[in-house]
Design an enzyme around this catalytic site. Structure first.
Site, PDB file in Angstrom:
ATOM      1  N   GLU A  82       3.961  -8.885  10.972  1.00  0.00           N
ATOM      2  CA  GLU A  82       5.291  -9.153  11.558  1.00  0.00           C
ATOM      3  C   GLU A  82       6.362  -8.278  10.933  1.00  0.00           C
ATOM      4  O   GLU A  82       7.445  -8.118  11.481  1.00  0.00           O
ATOM      5  CB  GLU A  82       5.641 -10.645  11.393  1.00  0.00           C
ATOM      6  CG  GLU A  82       5.934 -11.128   9.971  1.00  0.00           C
ATOM      7  CD  GLU A  82       4.675 -11.394   9.133  1.00  0.00           C
ATOM      8  OE1 GLU A  82       3.571 -10.992   9.557  1.00  0.00           O
ATOM      9  OE2 GLU A  82       4.812 -12.004   8.052  1.00  0.00           O
ATOM     10  N   CYS A 106      -3.463  -0.330  -1.296  1.00  0.00           N
ATOM     11  CA  CYS A 106      -4.421  -1.184  -1.988  1.00  0.00           C
ATOM     12  C   CYS A 106      -5.317  -0.353  -2.906  1.00  0.00           C
ATOM     13  O   CYS A 106      -6.030  -0.903  -3.733  1.00  0.00           O
ATOM     14  CB  CYS A 106      -5.258  -1.967  -0.996  1.00  0.00           C
ATOM     15  SG  CYS A 106      -6.274  -0.883  -0.019  1.00  0.00           S
TER      16      CYS A 106
HETATM   17  P1  NAD Z   1      -0.020 -10.547   3.416  1.00  0.00           P
HETATM   18  O1  NAD Z   1      -1.215 -11.228   2.881  1.00  0.00           O
HETATM   19  O2  NAD Z   1       1.314 -11.112   3.098  1.00  0.00           O
HETATM   20  O3  NAD Z   1      -0.095 -10.479   5.023  1.00  0.00           O
HETATM   21  C1  NAD Z   1      -1.205  -9.966   5.703  1.00  0.00           C
HETATM   22  C2  NAD Z   1      -1.314 -10.623   7.062  1.00  0.00           C
HETATM   23  O4  NAD Z   1      -1.501 -12.024   6.898  1.00  0.00           O
HETATM   24  C3  NAD Z   1      -0.088 -10.464   7.943  1.00  0.00           C
HETATM   25  O5  NAD Z   1      -0.506 -10.197   9.249  1.00  0.00           O
HETATM   26  C4  NAD Z   1       0.617 -11.808   7.844  1.00  0.00           C
HETATM   27  O6  NAD Z   1       1.289 -12.148   9.037  1.00  0.00           O
HETATM   28  C5  NAD Z   1      -0.519 -12.776   7.587  1.00  0.00           C
HETATM   29  N1  NAD Z   1      -0.148 -13.889   6.715  1.00  0.00           N
HETATM   30  C6  NAD Z   1       0.716 -13.868   5.665  1.00  0.00           C
HETATM   31  N2  NAD Z   1       0.781 -15.074   5.062  1.00  0.00           N
HETATM   32  C7  NAD Z   1      -0.061 -15.874   5.749  1.00  0.00           C
HETATM   33  C8  NAD Z   1      -0.446 -17.243   5.611  1.00  0.00           C
HETATM   34  N3  NAD Z   1       0.067 -18.020   4.649  1.00  0.00           N
HETATM   35  N4  NAD Z   1      -1.341 -17.749   6.481  1.00  0.00           N
HETATM   36  C9  NAD Z   1      -1.864 -16.985   7.453  1.00  0.00           C
HETATM   37  N5  NAD Z   1      -1.535 -15.689   7.630  1.00  0.00           N
HETATM   38  C10 NAD Z   1      -0.646 -15.131   6.791  1.00  0.00           C
HETATM   39  O7  NAD Z   1      -0.119  -9.023   2.962  1.00  0.00           O
HETATM   40  P2  NAD Z   1       0.955  -7.858   3.131  1.00  0.00           P
HETATM   41  O8  NAD Z   1       2.107  -8.108   2.217  1.00  0.00           O
HETATM   42  O9  NAD Z   1       1.226  -7.598   4.560  1.00  0.00           O
HETATM   43  O10 NAD Z   1       0.103  -6.607   2.600  1.00  0.00           O
HETATM   44  C11 NAD Z   1       0.010  -6.272   1.236  1.00  0.00           C
HETATM   45  C12 NAD Z   1      -1.254  -6.798   0.605  1.00  0.00           C
HETATM   46  O11 NAD Z   1      -2.387  -6.323   1.326  1.00  0.00           O
HETATM   47  C13 NAD Z   1      -1.469  -6.321  -0.823  1.00  0.00           C
HETATM   48  O12 NAD Z   1      -1.936  -7.396  -1.598  1.00  0.00           O
HETATM   49  C14 NAD Z   1      -2.527  -5.231  -0.694  1.00  0.00           C
HETATM   50  O13 NAD Z   1      -3.289  -5.016  -1.847  1.00  0.00           O
HETATM   51  C15 NAD Z   1      -3.351  -5.774   0.414  1.00  0.00           C
HETATM   52  N6  NAD Z   1      -4.131  -4.736   1.071  1.00  0.00           N
HETATM   53  C16 NAD Z   1      -5.473  -4.706   0.840  1.00  0.00           C
HETATM   54  C17 NAD Z   1      -6.255  -3.718   1.409  1.00  0.00           C
HETATM   55  C18 NAD Z   1      -7.729  -3.657   1.143  1.00  0.00           C
HETATM   56  O14 NAD Z   1      -8.401  -2.876   1.773  1.00  0.00           O
HETATM   57  N7  NAD Z   1      -8.270  -4.455   0.245  1.00  0.00           N
HETATM   58  C19 NAD Z   1      -5.661  -2.749   2.234  1.00  0.00           C
HETATM   59  C20 NAD Z   1      -4.284  -2.822   2.464  1.00  0.00           C
HETATM   60  C21 NAD Z   1      -3.530  -3.825   1.872  1.00  0.00           C
END
Ligand code: NAD
Length: 489
Positions: A176, A281
């Site tokens: 979002e 990440c």
């Molecule tokens: P986030 O976990 O806040 O959000 C990711 C997705 O989950 C979004 O689409 C969001 O709408 C949804 N979401 C958020 N909170 C939620 C909840 N409580 N319940 C259900 N859905 C929910 O992550 P972000 O801030 O968008 O991205 C950064 C994070 O992603 C960092 O921790 C990074 O390390 C990780 N990441 C990991 C990889 C990998 O390959 N391991 C790659 C890219 C990013």
């Protein structure tokens, strides 16, 4: 301001949502859009469309299905600059970083065009006299992807092209925080002429995610994001009988041995720690120097941090953009403060950054935290910003022990000119992606994007053959055709 729409059953539709998330350019502070926070009603419409489209799509020969991907690859190539500009504006990267992200998205599309070969089954004749055994791969059904903010163009492509090529129908839920990139990419997807319902997009946050995780028609879910949410996605989707893979957060260590090419190591490690403002990440966030590597590395990495050009990613010469939003900037700056309270030195402190001409931007300059203690909070917590912690040990044994003590396992890197040390590190380091004289060990599209420990929940990863395995289910057929039944021809 652009209106953010869902894409369901081949048409753009306005959501039923009454709540919205503001999308702000993190460099300029300009308001760009409002993401509708969709819920179960919108997910239901997308799931129904995808379920209805599935029978005909799965019967479409694989070599015909990939023709759509060839067209998409061409359109992504032709529009890479416009998409990359959108990524810069909503996500804050530099233009080159955004383009590199899109190149990996395109590469995944190219690899998925090999599905006619990659999804073949196997046959063993005469497993008993006159009996043959066959393994066929069939699509799973309706699949969904939940994406994070930091690679709005690339991460959905770790999955989407493979899912479609394997004969599944699909729902994408972008972050979002950065909905605009997928709006643009779906305008291109619209041009490739897929049958309606084969691919759908629903915008939103938790409510939309919960709708996807619990919907009975959705058979498989992929997730990339932070570890607490990854754990929630994994357990909830599994409890609802779905196939699931969930990639989580990271705290990536790099070990620098005294025999490393120090100039090369510093340049690459600085690019890894501060590229994409540390919001990768696979960003290196802890550097462990061994023996006499300490002083040279410390001096040189501080110089590299201080001299990094910070600004708006669309301006020429800029090497690092802002972090995603004010909330993130505050969190990163508080963590840097915590590190200092825990006893780390701050030879380069990037807090309180103000960039001329972009005073409303959410910038944090590169930061170095030195003498980080192994048991401190800052040594364990993912900062997800341009802050690099430094630690020091006397031997490679201690360094590997420190690497393996971390709870995450996304990436570990080593800088050395010793083949033997490199082999040992590769063998013993507990992480799914290993870099030897590499700062961002991001697998090419034909390798799995691995991740271990708290960085990953599941077994099959994204990209390449892992994605083919994930998006197909195996069927085994054992056949007997007795000779006596033969007609005389
Ligand atoms: P986030 O976990 O806040 O959000 C990711 C997705 O989950 C979004 O689409 C969001 O709408 C949804 N979401 C958020 N909170 C939620 C909840 N409580 N319940 C259900 N859905 C929910 O992550 P972000 O801030 O968008 O991205 C950064 C994070 O992603 C960092 O921790 C990074 O390390 C990780 N990441 C990991 C990889 C990998 O390959 N391991 C790659 C890219 C990013």
């Amino acid at each position: 301001m652009q209106k953010i729409l869902n894409y369901i059953n081949g048409v753009w539709v306005e959501s039923k949502a009454s709540e919205f998330n503001d999308v702000v350019n993190p460099a300029t502070g300009e308001w760009m859009a409002k993401t509708p926070l969709c819920g179960k009603v919108d997910v239901e419409a997308a799931a129904q469309a995808a379920a209805a489209a599935f029978p005909a799509w799965r019967q479409t020969p694989a070599q015909d299905r990939v023709q759509y991907l060839f067209k998409l690859k061409y359109l992504l190539d032709a529009n890479i600059d416009e998409i990359s500009r959108t990524i810069v504006m909503e996500c804050g990267k530099t233009f080159e970083e955004a383009k590199a992200e899109m190149r990996r998205a395109i590469e995944n599309t190219e690899v998925a065009c090999g599905i006619p070969l990659m999804s073949q089954g196997v046959i063993s004749e005469d497993i008993a006299p006159g009996i043959d055994e066959i393994m066929i791969r069939q699509p799973v059904g309706v699949c969904a992807t939940i994406a994070p903010f930091n690679f709005p163009g690339m991460i959905p492509f770790w999955y989407l092209p493979y899912a479609l090529a394997c004969g599944n129908t699909y729902i994408v839920k972008p972050s979002e925080k950065v909905p605009l990139t997928m709006q643009l990419i779906f305008k291109l997807i619209e041009q490739i002429g897929l049958p309606k319902g084969v691919i759908n997009m629903v915008n939103g946050a938790k409510d939309a995610v919960d709708g996807l995780l619990t919907h009975p028609a959705i058979r498989a879910v992929t997730f990339v994001g932070s570890t607490p949410v990854a754990r929630y996605i994994y357990s909830t989707a599994a409890a609802h009988g779905k196939r699931v893979q969930a990639q989580g957060g990271a705290k990536n260590p790099v070990v620098v041995l005294p025999d490393a090419d120090m100039e090369m190591a510093v340049k690459i490690i600085a690019d890894s720690a501060f590229g994409c403002a540390g919001q990768r990440c696979l960003a290196v966030s802890l550097a462990v120097t061994v023996a006499e590597a300490r002083d040279t590395f410390m001096e040189m990495i501080c110089d590299a941090a201080q001299s990094r050009v910070v600004g708006y990613g669309l301006d020429a010469g800029v090497q690092m953009g802002p972090v995603i939003n004010q909330q993130s900037k505050t969190r990163i700056e508080q963590l840097i403060g915590l590190g200092s309270q825990e006893g780390a030195a701050l030879p380069v402190d990037g807090r309180g950054a103000v960039i001329k001409g972009y005073e409303k931007g959410t910038f944090v300059r590169p930061t170095i935290l030195a003498n980080v203690l192994p048991d401190s909070e800052i040594a364990r917590t993912e900062i997800f910003g341009p802050a690099l912690g430094l630690m020091h040990v006397d031997t490679i044994d201690e360094a590997i022990e420190l690497v393996n003590r971390g709870v995450y396992g996304n990436q570990a890197s080593l800088f050395t000119s010793s083949g033997n040390a490199a082999r040992r590190f590769r063998y013993e380091a507990e992480a799914g992606n290993i870099g030897i004289n590499i700062g961002v060990a991001a697998p090419m599209a034909f390798f799995p994007f691995s991740g271990w420990k708290e960085s990953f929940f599941g077994d099959l990863h994204g990209q390449g053959m892992d994605a083919v395995e994930f998006f197909t289910q195996k069927k085994v057929v054992i056949e007997r055709w007795p000779k006596e039944w033969s007609r005389k021809f």
